[in-house]
Scaffold this active site. Structure first.
Site, mmCIF file in Angstrom:
data_model
loop_
_atom_site.group_PDB
_atom_site.id
_atom_site.type_symbol
_atom_site.label_atom_id
_atom_site.label_comp_id
_atom_site.label_asym_id
_atom_site.label_seq_id
_atom_site.Cartn_x
_atom_site.Cartn_y
_atom_site.Cartn_z
ATOM 1 N N GLU A 79 105.706 11.035 -38.784
ATOM 2 C CA GLU A 79 105.356 12.167 -39.646
ATOM 3 C C GLU A 79 104.647 13.266 -38.873
ATOM 4 O O GLU A 79 104.395 14.349 -39.407
ATOM 5 C CB GLU A 79 104.468 11.694 -40.803
ATOM 6 C CG GLU A 79 102.993 11.570 -40.494
ATOM 7 C CD GLU A 79 102.627 10.413 -39.578
ATOM 8 O OE1 GLU A 79 101.478 10.360 -39.102
ATOM 9 O OE2 GLU A 79 103.491 9.545 -39.334
ATOM 10 N N CYS A 134 102.829 2.264 -37.654
ATOM 11 C CA CYS A 134 101.524 2.037 -37.035
ATOM 12 C C CYS A 134 100.972 0.658 -37.413
ATOM 13 O O CYS A 134 101.522 -0.359 -37.019
ATOM 14 C CB CYS A 134 100.571 3.169 -37.421
ATOM 15 S SG CYS A 134 99.021 3.186 -36.506
ATOM 16 N N HIS A 177 103.816 7.687 -34.911
ATOM 17 C CA HIS A 177 103.680 8.412 -36.177
ATOM 18 C C HIS A 177 104.817 9.413 -36.326
ATOM 19 O O HIS A 177 104.700 10.565 -35.903
ATOM 20 C CB HIS A 177 102.327 9.138 -36.230
ATOM 21 C CG HIS A 177 101.185 8.231 -36.505
ATOM 22 N ND1 HIS A 177 100.562 8.152 -37.735
ATOM 23 C CD2 HIS A 177 100.562 7.325 -35.719
ATOM 24 C CE1 HIS A 177 99.596 7.242 -37.685
ATOM 25 N NE2 HIS A 177 99.579 6.732 -36.465
#
Length: 382
Positions: A355, A269, A353
């Protein structure tokens, strides 16, 4: 007692609804997120600092809120806009309702407005500054003045505002459905030492690194490279975060130093954008930004498509990439750069992202690539 709420955009558009959070006023950039769930993770994502988040899914608050689902120590979004707040929150993990959670965290929020109309307006005109006023007889004139006075995120360095004040160690792995959050692992179980720069880091990023054998030292955004190198890290992680990457000269300077050492670097990011800037590329402010958990991204190296979670308002400019960077991923929505890899250094980054939290896990193998680079680096250093 039901209180009124009013959202006014900088172009004068008004949305009247009811207050579901704290009374008061919230000003920021209004964006929309297309995720169907994960509202608590979204609210506590530091990347949403100074932003008012509109959730396009109509029913928000169904599962209440709990402490384990927070991605940072506090709510980071400036305000919340939703269509409908269910009367009952039902989930075995729920500790309080969304409304109670918002009030406890002093977050202004509005419900019962036409979020489809608002989303279409933002899609056509781009992200706009806005103001929510909640309470008795909210003043539209005041709200419009506040919205117009907000300077916008361009040129705003927010990483140093949301970062941790002190360095800390993180040894906790991922949560599973079988129980609560796991206890911290022993350092002996974690062979790799990674220093993670906190520009607004999400907890699930740290957990996924621990799952792969990393013991983490999380450092403030403005930590000099020299201090980090004294820790003898096996890898450097550059976290997500809010705001414009260009003013973060302290981060760009540190990353340039790391690139000269040969230590593996992985950015997500804002960290992705900072790696690009440190490599000589440029970034631009996007009209809409990407916010949601259903963004298709093409992996150019493996010729496959991933569904990814996204949350960013700036992008790396493909027209100004130096020869030392190659594009590894592209958005299939607007063809913006989603991933880069240094051609001469063990450094890479991803705009989305991986995750998730909330979102799909298609991009999780990027963490594995980071571990591969660390293993190669350690082998060559022997």
């Amino acid at each position: 007692m039901i209180k009124s709420a009013l959202l006014v955009l900088e172009d004068g558009t008004q949305f009247h609804g009811r207050a579901i959070g704290a009374e008061g006023l919230a000003v920021g950039e209004v964006v929309f997120n297309t995720s169907m769930t994960g509202y608590q993770e979204i609210l506590t994502d530091p990347s949403y600092s100074r932003q008012i988040v509109t959730l396009t899914y109509p029913h928000i608050g169904n599962v209440g809120a709990n402490a384990n689902d927070e991605e940072s120590p506090s709510v980071q979004a400036q305000g919340l806009v939703i269509r409908d707040l269910p009367l009952i929150a039902s989930n075995y993990r729920s500790e309080e309702s969304l409304s109670e959670y918002l009030k406890r965290n002093n977050i202004v929020a509005i419900a019962d407005i036409d979020t489809r109309k608002l989303t279409r307006l933002l899609r056509e005109k781009g992200a706009q500054n806005g103001c929510i006023i909640a309470g008795d007889a909210p003043d539209a004139v005041v709200a419009l003045e506040k919205a117009k006075a907000f300077p916008g995120l361009k040129g705003m360095d927010l990483a140093k505002e949301v970062t941790t004040a002190e360095s800390y160690s993180w040894l906790q792995g991922s949560w599973t459905l079988e129980g609560e959050l796991p206890a911290a692992k022993n350092e002996s179980e974690l062979p790799y030492h990674v220093v993670a720069y906190d520009y607004g880091v999400k907890r699930n990023i740290l957990r996924m690194l621990v799952d792969r054998g990393c013991r983490l030292t999380v450092v403030p955004a403005q930590t000099p490279a020299e201090d980090v190198l004294k820790l003898n890290p096996d890898g450097i992680f550059l976290s997500n975060g809010p705001g414009d990457p260009e003013p973060c000269d302290y981060a760009i300077r540190a990353i340039k130093t790391f690139l000269e050492t040969g230590i593996p670097v992985f950015g997500i990011c804002l960290g992705h954008q900072l790696l690009a800037l440190a490599s000589g590329a440029k970034t631009t402010k996007m009209k809409l930004g990407h916010h949601g958990g259903n963004h298709p991204v093409k992996d150019l190296d493996n010729n496959c498509v991933m569904i990814t979670a996204q949350n960013h308002g700036f992008a790396v400019d493909e027209d100004n990439l130096p020869d030392t960077l190659r594009v590894t991923h592209k958005s299939l929505f607007d063809h913006t750069v989603q991933g880069i890899h240094r051609t001469d250094k063990p450094a890479f980054s991803f705009q989305g992202h991986p995750e998730a939290s909330p979102g799909p896990h298609d991009a999780a193998p990027l963490f594995d690539h980071f571990i591969d680079l660390i293993q190669t680096y350690r082998s060559s250093a022997k």
